[in-house]
Design a protein around this motif. Structure first.
Motif, PDB file in Angstrom:
ATOM      1  N   GLU A   8      -3.188  -9.641  -5.182  1.00  0.00           N
ATOM      2  CA  GLU A   8      -3.206  -7.900  -5.076  1.00  0.00           C
ATOM      3  C   GLU A   8      -2.236  -7.429  -4.191  1.00  0.00           C
ATOM      4  O   GLU A   8      -1.951  -6.290  -4.515  1.00  0.00           O
ATOM      5  N   GLN A   9      -1.588  -8.169  -3.521  1.00  0.00           N
ATOM      6  CA  GLN A   9      -0.267  -7.603  -2.682  1.00  0.00           C
ATOM      7  C   GLN A   9       0.707  -7.351  -3.491  1.00  0.00           C
ATOM      8  O   GLN A   9       1.500  -6.518  -3.702  1.00  0.00           O
ATOM      9  N   LEU A  10       0.778  -8.576  -4.605  1.00  0.00           N
ATOM     10  CA  LEU A  10       1.927  -8.452  -5.588  1.00  0.00           C
ATOM     11  C   LEU A  10       1.566  -7.254  -6.363  1.00  0.00           C
ATOM     12  O   LEU A  10       2.776  -6.397  -6.729  1.00  0.00           O
ATOM     13  N   ILE A  11       0.699  -6.959  -6.911  1.00  0.00           N
ATOM     14  CA  ILE A  11       0.275  -5.879  -7.608  1.00  0.00           C
ATOM     15  C   ILE A  11       0.610  -4.548  -7.078  1.00  0.00           C
ATOM     16  O   ILE A  11       1.120  -3.441  -7.661  1.00  0.00           O
ATOM     17  N   SER A  12       0.220  -4.458  -5.946  1.00  0.00           N
ATOM     18  CA  SER A  12       0.636  -3.143  -5.226  1.00  0.00           C
ATOM     19  C   SER A  12       2.138  -2.965  -5.128  1.00  0.00           C
ATOM     20  O   SER A  12       2.513  -1.746  -5.230  1.00  0.00           O
ATOM     21  N   GLU A  13       2.675  -4.000  -4.757  1.00  0.00           N
ATOM     22  CA  GLU A  13       4.376  -3.993  -4.932  1.00  0.00           C
ATOM     23  C   GLU A  13       4.567  -3.528  -6.226  1.00  0.00           C
ATOM     24  O   GLU A  13       5.602  -2.629  -6.349  1.00  0.00           O
ATOM     25  N   ILE A  14       4.442  -4.094  -7.164  1.00  0.00           N
ATOM     26  CA  ILE A  14       4.698  -3.782  -8.622  1.00  0.00           C
ATOM     27  C   ILE A  14       4.565  -2.211  -8.689  1.00  0.00           C
ATOM     28  O   ILE A  14       5.544  -1.382  -9.253  1.00  0.00           O
ATOM     29  N   LYS A  15       3.528  -1.686  -8.460  1.00  0.00           N
ATOM     30  CA  LYS A  15       3.165  -0.324  -8.630  1.00  0.00           C
ATOM     31  C   LYS A  15       4.230   0.666  -8.064  1.00  0.00           C
ATOM     32  O   LYS A  15       4.301   1.663  -8.255  1.00  0.00           O
ATOM     33  N   GLY A  16       4.178   0.263  -6.682  1.00  0.00           N
ATOM     34  CA  GLY A  16       5.041   0.819  -5.827  1.00  0.00           C
ATOM     35  C   GLY A  16       6.396   0.992  -6.397  1.00  0.00           C
ATOM     36  O   GLY A  16       7.128   1.914  -5.838  1.00  0.00           O
ATOM     37  N   LEU A  17       7.027  -0.080  -6.835  1.00  0.00           N
ATOM     38  CA  LEU A  17       8.351   0.178  -7.311  1.00  0.00           C
ATOM     39  C   LEU A  17       8.576   0.379  -8.877  1.00  0.00           C
ATOM     40  O   LEU A  17       9.330   1.378  -9.155  1.00  0.00           O
ATOM     41  N   LEU A  18       7.350   0.523  -9.641  1.00  0.00           N
ATOM     42  CA  LEU A  18       7.697   1.032 -11.039  1.00  0.00           C
ATOM     43  C   LEU A  18       7.355   2.503 -11.168  1.00  0.00           C
ATOM     44  O   LEU A  18       7.892   3.188 -12.017  1.00  0.00           O
ATOM     45  N   ARG A  19       6.195   2.903 -10.524  1.00  0.00           N
ATOM     46  CA  ARG A  19       5.974   4.330 -10.612  1.00  0.00           C
ATOM     47  C   ARG A  19       6.964   5.317 -10.276  1.00  0.00           C
ATOM     48  O   ARG A  19       7.259   6.085 -11.098  1.00  0.00           O
ATOM     49  N   PRO A  20       7.871   5.041  -9.426  1.00  0.00           N
ATOM     50  CA  PRO A  20       8.813   6.211  -9.142  1.00  0.00           C
ATOM     51  C   PRO A  20       9.909   5.989 -10.331  1.00  0.00           C
ATOM     52  O   PRO A  20      10.261   6.994 -10.692  1.00  0.00           O
ATOM     53  N   VAL A  21      10.311   5.047 -10.602  1.00  0.00           N
ATOM     54  CA  VAL A  21      11.239   4.705 -11.632  1.00  0.00           C
ATOM     55  C   VAL A  21      10.829   5.472 -13.065  1.00  0.00           C
ATOM     56  O   VAL A  21      11.626   5.763 -13.640  1.00  0.00           O
ATOM     57  N   ARG A  22       9.391   5.401 -13.204  1.00  0.00           N
ATOM     58  CA  ARG A  22       8.994   5.889 -14.578  1.00  0.00           C
ATOM     59  C   ARG A  22       8.662   7.505 -14.572  1.00  0.00           C
ATOM     60  O   ARG A  22       8.079   7.973 -15.233  1.00  0.00           O
ATOM     61  N   GLY A  23       8.858   7.847 -13.395  1.00  0.00           N
ATOM     62  CA  GLY A  23       8.860   9.393 -13.061  1.00  0.00           C
ATOM     63  C   GLY A  23       7.274   9.812 -12.821  1.00  0.00           C
ATOM     64  O   GLY A  23       7.124  10.947 -13.045  1.00  0.00           O
ATOM     65  N   LEU A  24       6.178   8.836 -12.331  1.00  0.00           N
ATOM     66  CA  LEU A  24       4.975   9.120 -12.238  1.00  0.00           C
ATOM     67  C   LEU A  24       4.768   9.832 -11.024  1.00  0.00           C
ATOM     68  O   LEU A  24       5.195   9.502  -9.887  1.00  0.00           O
ATOM     69  N   ARG A  25       4.124  10.939 -10.906  1.00  0.00           N
ATOM     70  CA  ARG A  25       3.732  11.709  -9.644  1.00  0.00           C
ATOM     71  C   ARG A  25       2.449  11.203  -9.087  1.00  0.00           C
ATOM     72  O   ARG A  25       1.386  10.533  -9.786  1.00  0.00           O
ATOM     73  N   PRO A  26       2.037  11.350  -7.678  1.00  0.00           N
ATOM     74  CA  PRO A  26       0.692  10.865  -7.097  1.00  0.00           C
ATOM     75  C   PRO A  26      -0.305  11.713  -7.966  1.00  0.00           C
ATOM     76  O   PRO A  26      -0.357  12.629  -8.269  1.00  0.00           O
ATOM     77  N   GLY A  27      -1.315  10.771  -8.348  1.00  0.00           N
ATOM     78  CA  GLY A  27      -2.420  11.152  -9.220  1.00  0.00           C
ATOM     79  C   GLY A  27      -2.247  10.855 -10.512  1.00  0.00           C
ATOM     80  O   GLY A  27      -3.328  10.818 -11.158  1.00  0.00           O
ATOM     81  N   GLU A  28      -1.026  10.748 -11.137  1.00  0.00           N
ATOM     82  CA  GLU A  28      -1.062  10.335 -12.555  1.00  0.00           C
ATOM     83  C   GLU A  28      -1.411   8.807 -13.039  1.00  0.00           C
ATOM     84  O   GLU A  28      -1.153   7.989 -11.687  1.00  0.00           O
ATOM     85  N   LYS A  29      -2.008   8.945 -14.086  1.00  0.00           N
ATOM     86  CA  LYS A  29      -2.301   7.374 -14.344  1.00  0.00           C
ATOM     87  C   LYS A  29      -1.015   6.544 -14.650  1.00  0.00           C
ATOM     88  O   LYS A  29       0.035   7.149 -14.958  1.00  0.00           O
ATOM     89  N   ASP A  30      -0.930   5.383 -14.308  1.00  0.00           N
ATOM     90  CA  ASP A  30      -0.002   4.280 -14.736  1.00  0.00           C
ATOM     91  C   ASP A  30       0.121   4.316 -16.140  1.00  0.00           C
ATOM     92  O   ASP A  30      -0.734   4.355 -16.936  1.00  0.00           O
ATOM     93  N   ASN A  31       1.460   4.216 -16.523  1.00  0.00           N
ATOM     94  CA  ASN A  31       1.678   4.040 -18.005  1.00  0.00           C
ATOM     95  C   ASN A  31       2.277   2.801 -18.414  1.00  0.00           C
ATOM     96  O   ASN A  31       3.066   2.571 -19.221  1.00  0.00           O
TER      97      ASN A  31
END
Length: 416
Positions: A250-273
């Protein structure tokens, strides 16, 4: 000590009585035998199916998550049109995760194409699963090397034309010569064989196993097929090995999301792509399906057990009636109520256990029946379940007749 001796004598008495009435004993235990056979056979078949299906997905690895475009499992309301718009995982994202993830035991980008044709001289094979990956691939997936070696870091980084091939590929392309050091050809490119994977055997679900797989460096794969780019070409996935245990994953998944979301230009509240897939999701789905089958098998088996239990109870009532004068003599000579109770309970229990063991033996014989790639194994857990069910059936079936026998008045019993 005296009580133990009396209980032992009760057991011997019960065993002798069953031997004396062999035909009646055999007919009585048939119901229990059929019931235990049905229950344990269903449990054993379901466990074997579940284990074989999960083994078929072992190539996905344990304690591994995959970042990719599509999720592993869907459903009747699966919104495929939303996932279709998502970008592919890219080589740049792989490098980002490789350099910045803390709670990981290996990161690799993986891309595969199926039913490829490879040649060596006049020999060819057209069922190859070609996989391109980076150095940590063997940390994530179970691909043991039989002969030869794994890629070096220089070969991976330089995209060298080297390959590790499966057992079936090796025997098809090199029937009369060693594979190591020889070359194979695909799409005009030549690859030098540096390793042969151990034989994996046939997969239960027909999923291509390591035997029909060829692994090459990811950058060499990119020379053959357009992949690792955002919107075009063959899809890629990024595999990340986590620290053992649910918390680490679960810690790993949180890390992945924290790194990928900014790179993909996702704003807070937007679904993961992107999807973060865990192989255990497939295992949970399989367990859920077979859980229903287990319940259905248990209900059918319990119906047979119920019939067997009534049969034992009926026989025990007849036995009490036949032995009423003997019970009267025993009680007049000082036999306690619990001794009489134990005699009949032991008889019912022994009868049921014999039936249960016969059912378990039938299930064990079932494991020798050839069912293709499905391997049936009777586990200790299922044997214990069978013994417990048989014991409970015997005790419950014999309780009322035994209690009736224990309460008999010795004078009235002798007169009867």
């Amino acid at each position: 000590m005296k009580m133990l001796r009396q209980l032992y004598e009760s057991f011997v008495f019960a065993f002798t009585a069953l031997k004396t009435n062999l035909l009646r004993t055999t007919l009585s235990l048939l119901g229990v035998t059929v019931g235990i056979f049905l229950i344990i056979a269903v449990y054993t078949l379901v466990d074997s199916l579940e284990r074989n299906i999960k083994d078929s997905f072992s190539f996905l690895g344990a304690d591994v998550v995959y970042v990719e475009k599509w999720p592993f499992v869907g459903g009747p309301d699966f919104p495929w049109w939303e996932y279709l718009k998502r970008p592919q995982a890219t080589y740049q994202e792989y490098e980002l995760l490789k350099e910045n993830l803390v709670n990981q035991s290996g990161v690799a980008i993986i891309s595969s194409v199926g039913s490829r044709t490879f040649k060596h001289g006049s020999n060819s094979i057209g069922t190859v699963n070609l996989t391109g990956s980076t150095y940590d691939y063997f940390k994530l997936q179970d691909t043991p090397i039989g002969t030869g070696r794994y890629f070096s870091m220089q070969e991976i980084e330089g995209g060298r034309p080297v390959a590790i091939i499966g057992h079936t590929v090796a025997t098809s392309l090199f029937p009369n010569e060693p594979a190591i050091g020889n070359e194979i050809k695909h799409r005009g490119y030549k690859f030098k064989v540096i390793g042969v994977m151990q034989e994996a055997g046939e997969s239960f679900l027909g999923i291509t196993s390591n035997d029909e797989k060829i692994i090459i460096p990811f950058k060499a794969f990119q020379k053959l097929y357009l992949t690792g780019s955002k919107y075009e070409g063959i899809g890629a996935r990024i595999g990340i090995g986590g620290v053992e245990g649910d918390t680490g994953l679960e810690q790993l998944i949180s890390e992945i999301k924290g790194l990928l979301r900014p790179v993909r230009g996702l704003r807070p509240g937007e679904k993961d792509n992107f999807s973060i897939n865990k192989p255990e999701a497939i295992a949970d789905m399989v367990s859920g399906v077979f859980g229903v089958v287990n319940v259905a098998g248990t209900i059918i088996g319990l119906c047979a057990i119920l019939i067997g239990g009534f049969g034992i109870a009926n026989i025990m009532f007849v036995t009490v009636k036949e032995r009423t004068p003997l019970i009267g003599i025993q009680k007049s000579l000082g036999a306690k109520n619990y001794v009489i109770l134990a005699q009949f309970l032991f008889e019912a229990l022994l009868l049921s256990l014999i039936g249960g063991f016969c059912g378990i033996i039938l299930v064990y014989l079932l494991t020798f029946v050839p069912l293709g790639s499905l391997e049936i194994i009777l586990t200790t857990k299922n044997i214990i379940i069978g013994v417990i069910i048989a014991s409970l059936t015997g005790i419950l079936s014999g309780l009322i007749p035994a209690a009736k026998a224990a309460k008999l008045d010795p004078v009235i019993a002798i007169r009867s």
